[in-house]
Write a protein that holds these residues in place. Structure first.
Motif, PDB file in Angstrom:
ATOM      1  N   ALA A  60       0.827  -1.200   0.000  1.00 18.35           N
ATOM      2  CA  ALA A  60       0.000   0.000   0.000  1.00 18.35           C
ATOM      3  C   ALA A  60       0.867   1.258   0.000  1.00 18.35           C
ATOM      4  CB  ALA A  60      -0.912   0.001   1.223  1.00 18.35           C
ATOM      5  N   ALA A  61       0.356   2.296  -0.645  1.00 16.56           N
ATOM      6  CA  ALA A  61       1.040   3.587  -0.631  1.00 16.56           C
ATOM      7  C   ALA A  61       1.178   4.073   0.811  1.00 16.56           C
ATOM      8  CB  ALA A  61       0.280   4.599  -1.467  1.00 16.56           C
ATOM      9  N   ARG A  62       2.221   4.864   1.065  1.00 19.88           N
ATOM     10  CA  ARG A  62       2.541   5.276   2.424  1.00 19.88           C
ATOM     11  C   ARG A  62       2.444   6.784   2.558  1.00 19.88           C
ATOM     12  NH1 ARG A  62       6.129   2.182   5.611  1.00 19.88           N
ATOM     13  NH2 ARG A  62       5.824   2.699   7.812  1.00 19.88           N
ATOM     14  N   VAL A  63       1.826   7.249   3.638  1.00 20.10           N
ATOM     15  CA  VAL A  63       1.803   8.683   3.932  1.00 20.10           C
ATOM     16  C   VAL A  63       3.151   9.069   4.526  1.00 20.10           C
ATOM     17  CG1 VAL A  63       0.742  10.516   5.284  1.00 20.10           C
ATOM     18  CG2 VAL A  63      -0.673   8.701   4.304  1.00 20.10           C
ATOM     19  N   CYS A  64       3.811  10.028   3.894  1.00 17.93           N
ATOM     20  CA  CYS A  64       5.105  10.521   4.358  1.00 17.93           C
ATOM     21  C   CYS A  64       5.034  12.033   4.544  1.00 17.93           C
ATOM     22  CB  CYS A  64       6.202  10.166   3.351  1.00 17.93           C
ATOM     23  SG  CYS A  64       6.532   8.389   3.185  1.00 17.93           S
ATOM     24  N   LEU A  65       6.084  12.591   5.134  1.00 12.61           N
ATOM     25  CA  LEU A  65       6.202  14.027   5.327  1.00 12.61           C
ATOM     26  C   LEU A  65       7.245  14.571   4.369  1.00 12.61           C
ATOM     27  CD1 LEU A  65       4.269  14.776   7.597  1.00 12.61           C
ATOM     28  CD2 LEU A  65       5.415  12.624   8.187  1.00 12.61           C
ATOM     29  N   ALA A  66       7.032  15.794   3.892  1.00 12.36           N
ATOM     30  CA  ALA A  66       7.973  16.438   2.985  1.00 12.36           C
ATOM     31  C   ALA A  66       7.862  17.946   3.113  1.00 12.36           C
ATOM     32  CB  ALA A  66       7.702  16.009   1.543  1.00 12.36           C
ATOM     33  N   ARG A  67       8.885  18.645   2.654  1.00  8.08           N
ATOM     34  CA  ARG A  67       8.794  20.097   2.546  1.00  8.08           C
ATOM     35  C   ARG A  67       7.955  20.424   1.312  1.00  8.08           C
ATOM     36  NH1 ARG A  67      10.332  21.842   7.507  1.00  8.08           N
ATOM     37  NH2 ARG A  67      12.511  21.339   7.998  1.00  8.08           N
ATOM     38  N   PRO A  68       7.139  21.464   1.355  1.00  7.40           N
ATOM     39  CA  PRO A  68       6.297  21.804   0.205  1.00  7.40           C
ATOM     40  C   PRO A  68       7.076  22.001  -1.091  1.00  7.40           C
ATOM     41  CG  PRO A  68       5.598  23.037   2.137  1.00  7.40           C
ATOM     42  CD  PRO A  68       6.877  22.342   2.516  1.00  7.40           C
ATOM     43  N   ALA A  69       8.303  22.513  -0.999  1.00  6.58           N
ATOM     44  CA  ALA A  69       9.093  22.781  -2.200  1.00  6.58           C
ATOM     45  C   ALA A  69       9.468  21.513  -2.955  1.00  6.58           C
ATOM     46  CB  ALA A  69      10.357  23.545  -1.823  1.00  6.58           C
ATOM     47  N   LEU A  70       9.403  20.363  -2.291  1.00  8.87           N
ATOM     48  CA  LEU A  70       9.792  19.120  -2.947  1.00  8.87           C
ATOM     49  C   LEU A  70       8.969  18.865  -4.203  1.00  8.87           C
ATOM     50  CD1 LEU A  70      11.543  16.497  -2.755  1.00  8.87           C
ATOM     51  CD2 LEU A  70       9.583  15.446  -1.623  1.00  8.87           C
ATOM     52  N   LEU A  71       7.695  19.200  -4.166  1.00 11.37           N
ATOM     53  CA  LEU A  71       6.815  18.930  -5.305  1.00 11.37           C
ATOM     54  C   LEU A  71       7.262  19.710  -6.539  1.00 11.37           C
ATOM     55  CD1 LEU A  71       3.355  18.964  -3.481  1.00 11.37           C
ATOM     56  CD2 LEU A  71       4.830  17.012  -3.996  1.00 11.37           C
ATOM     57  N   GLU A  72       7.862  20.874  -6.328  1.00 15.29           N
ATOM     58  CA  GLU A  72       8.354  21.667  -7.446  1.00 15.29           C
ATOM     59  C   GLU A  72       9.744  21.222  -7.896  1.00 15.29           C
ATOM     60  OE1 GLU A  72       8.251  25.693  -6.164  1.00 15.29           O
ATOM     61  OE2 GLU A  72       6.078  25.712  -5.788  1.00 15.29           O
ATOM     62  N   GLU A  73      10.492  20.609  -6.987  1.00 19.10           N
ATOM     63  CA  GLU A  73      11.870  20.230  -7.293  1.00 19.10           C
ATOM     64  C   GLU A  73      11.971  18.921  -8.078  1.00 19.10           C
ATOM     65  OE1 GLU A  73      13.719  19.950  -3.515  1.00 19.10           O
ATOM     66  OE2 GLU A  73      13.587  22.094  -3.075  1.00 19.10           O
ATOM     67  N   ILE A  74      10.965  18.069  -7.960  1.00 24.09           N
ATOM     68  CA  ILE A  74      11.077  16.717  -8.511  1.00 24.09           C
ATOM     69  C   ILE A  74      11.385  16.732 -10.005  1.00 24.09           C
ATOM     70  CG2 ILE A  74       9.756  14.629  -9.049  1.00 24.09           C
ATOM     71  CD1 ILE A  74       8.442  14.889  -6.314  1.00 24.09           C
ATOM     72  N   ASP A  75      10.653  17.533 -10.760  1.00 26.09           N
ATOM     73  CA  ASP A  75      10.833  17.533 -12.212  1.00 26.09           C
ATOM     74  C   ASP A  75      12.200  18.069 -12.632  1.00 26.09           C
ATOM     75  OD1 ASP A  75       8.337  16.449 -12.590  1.00 26.09           O
ATOM     76  OD2 ASP A  75       7.351  18.395 -12.868  1.00 26.09           O
ATOM     77  N   ALA A  76      12.829  18.854 -11.765  1.00 23.89           N
ATOM     78  CA  ALA A  76      14.119  19.456 -12.111  1.00 23.89           C
ATOM     79  C   ALA A  76      15.307  18.594 -11.684  1.00 23.89           C
ATOM     80  CB  ALA A  76      14.234  20.835 -11.466  1.00 23.89           C
ATOM     81  N   LEU A  77      15.047  17.479 -11.006  1.00 20.25           N
ATOM     82  CA  LEU A  77      16.144  16.640 -10.528  1.00 20.25           C
ATOM     83  C   LEU A  77      16.901  16.012 -11.692  1.00 20.25           C
ATOM     84  CD1 LEU A  77      14.458  14.736  -7.555  1.00 20.25           C
ATOM     85  CD2 LEU A  77      16.119  16.597  -7.415  1.00 20.25           C
ATOM     86  N   ALA A  78      18.215  15.945 -11.557  1.00 17.37           N
ATOM     87  CA  ALA A  78      19.026  15.246 -12.558  1.00 17.37           C
ATOM     88  C   ALA A  78      18.745  13.750 -12.470  1.00 17.37           C
ATOM     89  CB  ALA A  78      20.506  15.515 -12.297  1.00 17.37           C
ATOM     90  N   LYS A  79      18.717  13.099 -13.610  1.00 18.77           N
ATOM     91  CA  LYS A  79      18.524  11.659 -13.619  1.00 18.77           C
ATOM     92  C   LYS A  79      19.809  10.967 -13.170  1.00 18.77           C
ATOM     93  CE  LYS A  79      15.054  11.552 -17.297  1.00 18.77           C
ATOM     94  NZ  LYS A  79      14.709  11.021 -18.648  1.00 18.77           N
ATOM     95  N   PRO A  80      19.687   9.833 -12.508  1.00 21.82           N
ATOM     96  CA  PRO A  80      20.907   9.128 -12.097  1.00 21.82           C
ATOM     97  C   PRO A  80      21.662   8.603 -13.313  1.00 21.82           C
ATOM     98  CG  PRO A  80      18.962   7.795 -11.648  1.00 21.82           C
ATOM     99  CD  PRO A  80      18.469   9.153 -12.047  1.00 21.82           C
ATOM    100  N   PRO A  81      22.968   8.510 -13.240  1.00 20.27           N
ATOM    101  CA  PRO A  81      23.746   7.970 -14.353  1.00 20.27           C
ATOM    102  C   PRO A  81      23.281   6.562 -14.718  1.00 20.27           C
ATOM    103  CG  PRO A  81      25.180   8.961 -12.700  1.00 20.27           C
ATOM    104  CD  PRO A  81      23.807   8.895 -12.098  1.00 20.27           C
ATOM    105  N   ASP A  82      23.369   6.229 -16.018  1.00 20.87           N
ATOM    106  CA  ASP A  82      22.950   4.899 -16.466  1.00 20.87           C
ATOM    107  C   ASP A  82      23.945   3.812 -16.094  1.00 20.87           C
ATOM    108  OD1 ASP A  82      20.628   5.838 -17.655  1.00 20.87           O
ATOM    109  OD2 ASP A  82      21.622   6.260 -19.562  1.00 20.87           O
ATOM    110  N   ARG A  83      25.151   4.198 -15.784  1.00 23.76           N
ATOM    111  CA  ARG A  83      26.203   3.204 -15.563  1.00 23.76           C
ATOM    112  C   ARG A  83      25.889   2.294 -14.391  1.00 23.76           C
ATOM    113  NH1 ARG A  83      31.537   6.374 -14.005  1.00 23.76           N
ATOM    114  NH2 ARG A  83      32.333   4.344 -13.425  1.00 23.76           N
ATOM    115  N   LEU A  84      26.483   1.130 -14.411  1.00 22.38           N
ATOM    116  CA  LEU A  84      26.307   0.149 -13.355  1.00 22.38           C
ATOM    117  C   LEU A  84      27.322   0.430 -12.257  1.00 22.38           C
ATOM    118  CD1 LEU A  84      25.665  -3.607 -14.016  1.00 22.38           C
ATOM    119  CD2 LEU A  84      27.084  -2.891 -12.111  1.00 22.38           C
TER     120      LEU A  84
END
Length: 396
Positions: free
Chosen positions: A261-285
């Motif tokens: 089941a999905a979990r209720v967590c706590l976050a700073r409000p700014a997180l919702l705006e930051e998610i789309d701007a996050l760098a993707k992790p490197p593809d390397r292993l």
């Protein structure tokens, strides 16, 4: 992953200040004595940057004193600017360990005489003050008795005293001899401005501990916040979350990768705006240490990455599912398997004895090349000349 430094370019040149910034971002780097390949703190830092130099870490710790060694949930290297917050840990540890010692071993023998807990502490601290950096073996053992191994209070008295004085802030680790702690007075190790900073109120300390934990996790339950530094209890973290709901803290619903089941967590409000701007992790292993901060919380790991991981060090060999000390494998944002390997310094090679991939993960030619490239990087980092793939390494 971004908050844990795993979205940074792993090949970008890293200087000493960059390394300090990374450790500050992580909050701490756990230490461990096992060295089947390399010790945990080095593996954690190398996984984030292949140009990491252990000498830079030594300088930050021993020369610059910008890091100090102490306890979170385990022994760790911590930015020295956090040292003032450890005053609370020192006080709590002192009360807890002092009471436990008095209950289990109210007196000790030293030079044929019975002495009190306080006298023993005074003697050991006096020795360090007079003689400087001290290892436990520099002090007398427990009068010829064989030390037991069931708890810190059952070590020989001098070792126990050194550890107590370290846990309570009187002493600090000035360096390691091999992997053995070398203690000195905190006044000779920790910069004055960090030691003389006034102690926070309990409320301010809880705010610091929960707030900085949330910064490093991005989102979390109150229990996960309490566990991050292991400095506040679950009730304190839960109260902090309740009191800060509103402009400072919001509830978010986090879906689970493992199908639970999905979990209720706590976050700073700014997180919702930051998610789309996050760098993707490197593809390397990449190979992760069993003590990597990404996987330290096994329940959170299972929920977010659908990866079931346990260290089997204390599991009898016949009952192990994988191996004594198996390293998780990270590719992009997915944990794809685990590998059993060991540095054989007698023949200058990194030996691979087992590889287990997760369901639906294929050992394709491309992935085999990626793994081989990563193992060559690891071998070079630890000073081994080659990688040896032992027969039957690929497991089902």
């Amino acid at each position: 992953m971004a908050r844990q430094g795993l979205c940074l370019p792993p090949h970008k040149g890293q200087g000493k200040d960059d390394l300090h910034d990374l450790i500050h971002q992580l909050g701490f780097v756990q230490m461990d004595s096992i060295r089947t390949v390399e010790r945990a703190h080095h593996m954690i830092l190398f996984a984030r940057n292949q140009t990491y130099r252990p000498e830079h870490l030594r300088q930050l710790l021993e020369d610059d004193r910008r890091l100090f060694e102490h306890w979170t949930h385990d022994a760790a290297l911590i930015p020295t600017e956090f040292y003032p917050h450890w005053q609370h840990r020192f006080a709590l540890a002192g009360d807890r360990l002092r009471e436990r010692w008095r209950r289990v071993r109210p007196t000790e023998m030293a030079n044929g005489k019975t002495i009190s807990f306080e006298d023993l502490m005074g003697q050991v601290k006096g020795h360090v003050a007079a003689n400087g950096p001290t290892r436990s073996r520099d002090l007398k053992t427990n009068n010829g008795r064989k030390a037991k191994k069931n708890g810190w209070w059952e070590w020989h008295p001098a070792k126990t005293a050194l550890e107590f004085l370290w846990r309570t802030g009187e002493l600090s680790i000035c360096h390691r001899d091999g992997f053995q702690k070398v203690y000195d007075l905190s006044a000779r190790v920790i910069p004055d401005e960090m030691r003389t900073t006034g102690t926070q109120s309990p409320r301010a300390f809880v705010d610091w501990a929960c707030g900085t934990a949330l910064e490093r996790l991005g989102f979390a339950t109150s229990g996960e916040l309490a566990a991050y530094w292991a400095s506040v209890n679950a009730a304190q973290a839960k109260t902090w979350c309740t009191e800060n709901l509103g402009p400072e803290l919001i509830e978010v619903l986090v879906e689970s990768a493992d199908g639970s089941a999905a979990r209720v967590c706590l976050a700073r409000p700014a997180l919702l705006e930051e998610i789309d701007a996050l760098a993707k992790p490197p593809d390397r292993l990449r190979v992760l240490s069993p003590f990597d901060p990404l996987i330290r919380d096994r329940k959170r790991l299972q929920r977010l990455f659908n990866f079931d991981y346990r260290i089997e060090i204390f599991v009898p060999e016949a009952k192990r599912t994988y191996g004594y000390y198996v390293f998780p494998l990270l590719q992009g944002d997915r944990l794809i398997g685990r590998i059993d390997m060991k540095a054989r310094r007698d023949d200058d090679a990194l030996h691979v004895t087992g590889l287990w991939l997760e369901r639906e993960v294929k050992f394709s030619q491309g992935r085999e090349k990626e793994l081989a490239a990563e193992l060559r990087r690891v071998a070079k980092f630890i000073g081994m000349a080659r990688v040896m793939w032992e027969p039957g390494f690929l497991k089902t």
